[in-house]
Design a protein around this motif. Structure first.
Motif, PDB file in Angstrom:
ATOM      1  N   LEU A   1       0.863  -1.186   0.000  1.00  0.00           N
ATOM      2  CA  LEU A   1       0.000   0.000   0.000  1.00  0.00           C
ATOM      3  C   LEU A   1       0.906   1.245   0.000  1.00  0.00           C
ATOM      4  CD1 LEU A   1      -3.230   0.247   0.681  1.00  0.00           C
ATOM      5  CD2 LEU A   1      -2.410   1.078   2.868  1.00  0.00           C
ATOM      6  N   HIS A   2       0.706   2.298  -0.748  1.00  0.00           N
ATOM      7  CA  HIS A   2      -0.241   2.472  -1.848  1.00  0.00           C
ATOM      8  C   HIS A   2       0.470   2.420  -3.202  1.00  0.00           C
ATOM      9  CE1 HIS A   2      -3.565   3.907   0.715  1.00  0.00           C
ATOM     10  NE2 HIS A   2      -2.645   4.486   1.418  1.00  0.00           N
ATOM     11  N   ALA A   3       1.771   2.785  -3.192  1.00  0.00           N
ATOM     12  CA  ALA A   3       2.472   2.915  -4.476  1.00  0.00           C
ATOM     13  C   ALA A   3       2.506   1.590  -5.232  1.00  0.00           C
ATOM     14  CB  ALA A   3       3.883   3.452  -4.250  1.00  0.00           C
ATOM     15  N   GLY A   4       2.479   0.466  -4.510  1.00  0.00           N
ATOM     16  CA  GLY A   4       2.496  -0.843  -5.150  1.00  0.00           C
ATOM     17  C   GLY A   4       1.204  -1.166  -5.876  1.00  0.00           C
ATOM     18  N   PHE A   5       0.200  -0.317  -5.726  1.00  0.00           N
ATOM     19  CA  PHE A   5      -1.086  -0.545  -6.390  1.00  0.00           C
ATOM     20  C   PHE A   5      -1.345   0.456  -7.507  1.00  0.00           C
ATOM     21  CE2 PHE A   5      -2.155  -2.241  -1.982  1.00  0.00           C
ATOM     22  CZ  PHE A   5      -1.894  -3.550  -2.341  1.00  0.00           C
ATOM     23  N   ILE A   6      -0.281   1.085  -8.001  1.00  0.00           N
ATOM     24  CA  ILE A   6      -0.439   1.983  -9.141  1.00  0.00           C
ATOM     25  C   ILE A   6      -0.297   1.170 -10.414  1.00  0.00           C
ATOM     26  CG2 ILE A   6       0.476   4.017 -10.327  1.00  0.00           C
ATOM     27  CD1 ILE A   6       1.643   4.927  -7.653  1.00  0.00           C
ATOM     28  N   GLY A   7      -1.244   1.308 -11.290  1.00  0.00           N
ATOM     29  CA  GLY A   7      -1.184   0.585 -12.550  1.00  0.00           C
ATOM     30  C   GLY A   7      -2.569   0.481 -13.155  1.00  0.00           C
ATOM     31  N   LYS A   8      -2.620  -0.064 -14.365  1.00  0.00           N
ATOM     32  CA  LYS A   8      -3.889  -0.183 -15.067  1.00  0.00           C
ATOM     33  C   LYS A   8      -4.879  -0.990 -14.236  1.00  0.00           C
ATOM     34  CE  LYS A   8      -5.115  -0.610 -19.956  1.00  0.00           C
ATOM     35  NZ  LYS A   8      -5.448   0.819 -20.114  1.00  0.00           N
ATOM     36  N   GLY A   9      -6.073  -0.459 -14.077  1.00  0.00           N
ATOM     37  CA  GLY A   9      -7.103  -1.146 -13.317  1.00  0.00           C
ATOM     38  C   GLY A   9      -7.082  -0.846 -11.832  1.00  0.00           C
ATOM     39  N   MET A  10      -6.156   0.003 -11.396  1.00  0.00           N
ATOM     40  CA  MET A  10      -6.151   0.374  -9.974  1.00  0.00           C
ATOM     41  C   MET A  10      -5.787   1.852  -9.840  1.00  0.00           C
ATOM     42  SD  MET A  10      -5.040  -2.350  -7.049  1.00  0.00           S
ATOM     43  CE  MET A  10      -5.393  -2.079  -5.316  1.00  0.00           C
ATOM     44  N   LEU A  11      -4.798   2.221  -9.042  1.00  0.00           N
ATOM     45  CA  LEU A  11      -4.539   3.643  -8.793  1.00  0.00           C
ATOM     46  C   LEU A  11      -3.808   4.329  -9.944  1.00  0.00           C
ATOM     47  CD1 LEU A  11      -3.282   3.511  -5.081  1.00  0.00           C
ATOM     48  CD2 LEU A  11      -5.581   4.116  -5.910  1.00  0.00           C
ATOM     49  N   THR A  12      -3.989   5.659 -10.013  1.00  0.00           N
ATOM     50  CA  THR A  12      -3.236   6.479 -10.954  1.00  0.00           C
ATOM     51  C   THR A  12      -1.966   7.008 -10.289  1.00  0.00           C
ATOM     52  OG1 THR A  12      -5.381   7.214 -11.769  1.00  0.00           O
ATOM     53  CG2 THR A  12      -3.442   8.366 -12.619  1.00  0.00           C
ATOM     54  N   ALA A  13      -2.086   7.319  -8.987  1.00  0.00           N
ATOM     55  CA  ALA A  13      -0.944   7.930  -8.307  1.00  0.00           C
ATOM     56  C   ALA A  13      -1.038   7.713  -6.808  1.00  0.00           C
ATOM     57  CB  ALA A  13      -0.906   9.429  -8.596  1.00  0.00           C
ATOM     58  N   ALA A  14       0.108   7.875  -6.139  1.00  0.00           N
ATOM     59  CA  ALA A  14       0.142   7.772  -4.680  1.00  0.00           C
ATOM     60  C   ALA A  14       1.156   8.765  -4.133  1.00  0.00           C
ATOM     61  CB  ALA A  14       0.518   6.361  -4.247  1.00  0.00           C
ATOM     62  N   CYS A  15       0.839   9.310  -2.956  1.00  0.00           N
ATOM     63  CA  CYS A  15       1.734  10.256  -2.285  1.00  0.00           C
ATOM     64  C   CYS A  15       2.191   9.635  -0.974  1.00  0.00           C
ATOM     65  CB  CYS A  15       1.005  11.568  -2.000  1.00  0.00           C
ATOM     66  SG  CYS A  15       0.433  12.386  -3.492  1.00  0.00           S
ATOM     67  N   PRO A  16       3.419   9.149  -0.917  1.00  0.00           N
ATOM     68  CA  PRO A  16       3.898   8.534   0.318  1.00  0.00           C
ATOM     69  C   PRO A  16       4.453   9.581   1.282  1.00  0.00           C
ATOM     70  CG  PRO A  16       5.130   7.764  -1.628  1.00  0.00           C
ATOM     71  CD  PRO A  16       4.406   9.015  -2.002  1.00  0.00           C
ATOM     72  N   GLY A  17       4.027   9.498   2.533  1.00  0.00           N
ATOM     73  CA  GLY A  17       4.580  10.374   3.564  1.00  0.00           C
ATOM     74  C   GLY A  17       5.827   9.747   4.159  1.00  0.00           C
ATOM     75  N   GLU A  18       6.313  10.321   5.240  1.00  0.00           N
ATOM     76  CA  GLU A  18       7.381   9.665   5.987  1.00  0.00           C
ATOM     77  C   GLU A  18       6.781   8.425   6.641  1.00  0.00           C
ATOM     78  OE1 GLU A  18      10.657  10.532   6.212  1.00  0.00           O
ATOM     79  OE2 GLU A  18      10.196  12.022   4.689  1.00  0.00           O
ATOM     80  N   ILE A  19       7.604   7.642   7.337  1.00  0.00           N
ATOM     81  CA  ILE A  19       7.093   6.418   7.937  1.00  0.00           C
ATOM     82  C   ILE A  19       6.023   6.740   8.983  1.00  0.00           C
ATOM     83  CG2 ILE A  19       7.697   4.475   9.445  1.00  0.00           C
ATOM     84  CD1 ILE A  19      10.219   4.210   7.722  1.00  0.00           C
ATOM     85  N   PHE A  20       4.842   6.190   8.767  1.00  0.00           N
ATOM     86  CA  PHE A  20       3.673   6.371   9.632  1.00  0.00           C
ATOM     87  C   PHE A  20       3.263   7.839   9.783  1.00  0.00           C
ATOM     88  CE2 PHE A  20       4.407   2.173  12.181  1.00  0.00           C
ATOM     89  CZ  PHE A  20       4.082   1.456  11.051  1.00  0.00           C
ATOM     90  N   THR A  21       3.697   8.680   8.869  1.00  0.00           N
ATOM     91  CA  THR A  21       3.331  10.092   8.917  1.00  0.00           C
ATOM     92  C   THR A  21       2.638  10.452   7.616  1.00  0.00           C
ATOM     93  OG1 THR A  21       5.247  10.606  10.278  1.00  0.00           O
ATOM     94  CG2 THR A  21       4.237  12.444   9.133  1.00  0.00           C
ATOM     95  N   SER A  22       1.500  11.110   7.705  1.00  0.00           N
ATOM     96  CA  SER A  22       0.759  11.416   6.490  1.00  0.00           C
ATOM     97  C   SER A  22       1.586  12.315   5.567  1.00  0.00           C
ATOM     98  CB  SER A  22      -0.544  12.115   6.849  1.00  0.00           C
ATOM     99  OG  SER A  22      -0.282  13.457   7.143  1.00  0.00           O
ATOM    100  N   PRO A  23       1.307  12.243   4.269  1.00  0.00           N
ATOM    101  CA  PRO A  23       1.965  13.168   3.340  1.00  0.00           C
ATOM    102  C   PRO A  23       1.479  14.590   3.587  1.00  0.00           C
ATOM    103  CG  PRO A  23       0.270  11.881   2.219  1.00  0.00           C
ATOM    104  CD  PRO A  23       0.375  11.332   3.609  1.00  0.00           C
ATOM    105  N   THR A  24       2.162  15.566   2.999  1.00  0.00           N
ATOM    106  CA  THR A  24       1.806  16.968   3.197  1.00  0.00           C
ATOM    107  C   THR A  24       1.010  17.473   1.991  1.00  0.00           C
ATOM    108  OG1 THR A  24       3.972  17.589   2.318  1.00  0.00           O
ATOM    109  CG2 THR A  24       3.775  17.408   4.703  1.00  0.00           C
ATOM    110  N   PRO A  25       0.231  18.560   2.155  1.00  0.00           N
ATOM    111  CA  PRO A  25      -0.679  19.004   1.094  1.00  0.00           C
ATOM    112  C   PRO A  25       0.020  19.302  -0.232  1.00  0.00           C
ATOM    113  CG  PRO A  25      -1.136  20.169   3.134  1.00  0.00           C
ATOM    114  CD  PRO A  25       0.111  19.384   3.375  1.00  0.00           C
ATOM    115  N   ASP A  26       1.270  19.805  -0.190  1.00  0.00           N
ATOM    116  CA  ASP A  26       1.946  20.140  -1.440  1.00  0.00           C
ATOM    117  C   ASP A  26       2.178  18.899  -2.311  1.00  0.00           C
ATOM    118  OD1 ASP A  26       3.665  19.536   0.763  1.00  0.00           O
ATOM    119  OD2 ASP A  26       5.376  19.980  -0.513  1.00  0.00           O
TER     120      ASP A  26
END
Lengths: 211, 354
Positions: free
Chosen positions: B57-82
């Motif tokens: 989760l989540h970048a490993g699920f980017i591809g045809k038939g699933m996600l278009t993109a993923a924004c990974p944060g730091e470990i256990f920390t949400s990504p930032t709005p930018d």
């Protein structure tokens, strides 16, 4: 006596230094009831802010506070990123164009910041959050204004309120954020966000009283 | 404590670089950090994200038939709005973008800010808040149920819908419905080690487990005595099926008015004789063989309760670093859902029919 622009810049740099020093302590507090990243996040965010201080030297306090907020928003992450980011951005709104602040203006600025945090995070009194430090701090500031205390004396009382606020979080059960999932098991632990907020208030007092 | 890392500050960056080298069909931006694939014209773009440490989760699920993109944060920390903001601009093709947000205070605050920023630029954004973890009983005294492993199933199903040509409104509606028919419950046999902390987040005795854990190394809702697998699965199954409809106030973005609205939402009841998609998900430190042991007992439980397992997925999909433990997710399905589930998917971590 005023809180001058130079104080604000020195305060931001001092916060950066504090969060290097207290990184592991804050992270450990967060490991107990959260996800063990608060110290790391604050350290990263304020490091970025400190990098921007030289470029902020010619700006007014409003712009400095806004730049700080935007920087924290894009570098801290977690819940504390948007919350501290919002704090500075909303605080900036009431000090636009200012080069120095009276006690009243400073308390007003902090109060606007806290209102911003509450509107984003929706904390209530006793939820075991950073607001349990900020509310008493702003209250102490307002009492000091009413009593006609000096800025210096007011800041001492605000620090005292912050320290008592942090201690009070220990016995609270978390109702917001990740610690809330622990239910009663969150009782007995000091809140990391409240602690980092207290450190910021202590720093402001130290910087301003040093002249 | 030994960890397969170099410098703590570079952990996420180096892992993303590795993912990109292994999957050159994905594109990576390091500053701000996001991973994306070239978008299909005429399709809704699906953007997910969250703290790192839950791989695939989540970048490993980017591809045809699933996600278009993923924004990974730091470990256990949400990504930032930018991150979501820039990523949103990158994948925008005027068919709208749907955000998948797991219900954690940090994720919600950061994603909401990004929704507002993209909206201000005239981009149509929709969102689904995933809160499938039934270990959390109420939303009054907590931040509400957490978003955990059902996220994988929802991203797969909505990914297929977007591929079929569902509109933003349809994808959003489907995603929210999927969330309301999903329930998950997790347990931990031992804690995980967050690299920055360098030690386990809690310590259990040999006969103890944490019951009702999320995916961030935190303790569960209670500590229970552990005897053996079957009785543990029985306890988890009981939690999953014996839970009354859950009502909570969710914030939904109103694209016309450009504001958030609090909407009271109720989960759906689970009934026997319905079909379910079942996910037995490892939390990162549990052998695959043990997950099959758990599935065996879960299958027996479903049979005796009259729950029909229409599809199953077993493996490490939504992890908590090296936590030893697993979660069970049940998603109540219908013919539309099963059709979308069976549709081809081609991502680094989930691949069939192609």
């Amino acid at each position: 006596m005023y809180v001058k622009k130079e104080h604000i810049l020195a305060w931001l740099k001092d916060c950066a230094a504090i969060f290097v020093e207290q990184r592991d302590f804050l992270t450990q507090l967060d490991a107990d009831i959260g996800d063990a990243d608060h110290g790391l996040n604050m350290n990263r965010g304020f490091e970025r802010v400190a990098e921007k201080v030289p470029s902020m030297e010619k700006q007014d306090i409003g712009t400095i506070m806004k730049t700080t907020g935007m920087t924290l928003l894009s570098s801290v992450g977690g819940a504390s990123g948007p919350l501290y980011g919002t704090f500075y951005i909303r605080a900036a709104g009431v000090v636009v164009g200012k080069e120095k602040l009276t006690l009243e203006e400073m308390v007003n600025m902090l109060s606007a910041g806290v209102e911003g945090v509450v509107s984003r995070g929706k904390a209530n009194i006793g939820d075991k959050t950073m607001c349990d430090v900020w509310w008493p701090v702003v209250d102490a500031g307002n009492v000091a204004i009413e009593q006609g205390f000096t800025l210096e004396k007011a800041l001492e009382l605000m620090v005292q309120a912050a320290e008592e606020g942090v201690i009070a979080t220990i016995e609270m059960q978390a109702k917001k954020g990740r610690a809330s999932y622990l239910g009663k098991r969150s009782i007995g632990h000091q809140d990391p966000g409240a602690t980092s907020s207290m450190m910021m208030v202590q720093s402001l007092q130290r910087i301003v009283s040093a002249g | 404590m030994k960890k397969l890392i170099n410098k703590i500050e570079n952990v996420v960056k180096e892992q993303i670089e590795g993912l990109n080298l292994a999957h050159p069909e994905l594109n990576v931006s390091l500053e701000p950090r996001y991973v994306w694939r070239d978008t299909d014209q005429g399709r809704v773009a699906l953007l997910s994200g969250g703290g790192n440490g839950h791989e695939p989760l989540h970048a490993g699920f980017i591809g045809k038939g699933m996600l278009t993109a993923a924004c990974p944060g730091e470990i256990f920390t949400s990504p930032t709005p930018d991150q979501m903001y820039e990523c949103g601009h990158k994948i925008n093709n005027d068919n709208g973008i749907l955000f998948f947000i797991k219900n954690y205070t940090g994720d919600v605050l950061n994603f909401e800010t990004a929704v507002e920023m993209l909206h201000a630029d005239g981009i149509q954004v929709g969102s689904v808040l995933i809160d499938d973890d039934v270990a959390v009983k109420d939303s009054l005294y907590t931040a509400g149920r957490r978003g955990v492993a059902a996220t994988v199933l929802i991203e797969k199903i909505v990914g297929a819908a977007a591929e079929e040509g569902y509109s933003l409104e349809q994808c959003e509606k489907l995603a929210r419905r999927m969330n309301n028919v999903s329930r998950s419950f997790g347990v931990a046999l031992s804690a995980c080690v967050v690299p920055a902390a360098g030690k386990p987040s809690f310590v259990l005795e040999d006969d103890e487990i944490e019951f009702g854990v999320g995916i961030h190394g935190e303790p569960g809702i209670e500590r229970r005595t552990y005897k053996e697998l079957d009785s543990l699965v029985d306890q988890m199954f009981a939690e999953l099926i014996e839970c009354p409809p859950y009502s909570r106030e969710l914030r939904e973005w109103n694209r016309e008015l450009g504001e958030w609205q609090d909407v009271e939402v109720l989960t759906e009841e689970f009934e026997s004789d319905c079909e379910y998609i079942v996910l037995v998900n490892g939390l990162g430190g549990t052998p695959g063989s043990e997950l099959y042991g758990a599935y065996r007992r879960l299958h027996q439980n479903c049979e005796s309760a009259g729950y029909k397992i229409a599809r199953n997925l077993i493996g490490n999909y939504c992890t908590s670093l090296n936590m030893e433990g697993f979660s069970i997710t049940l998603l109540k399905a219908d013919s539309e859902i099963l059709r979308l589930w069976d549709a081809p998917v081609n991502t680094p971590a989930l691949r069939w029919g192609c």
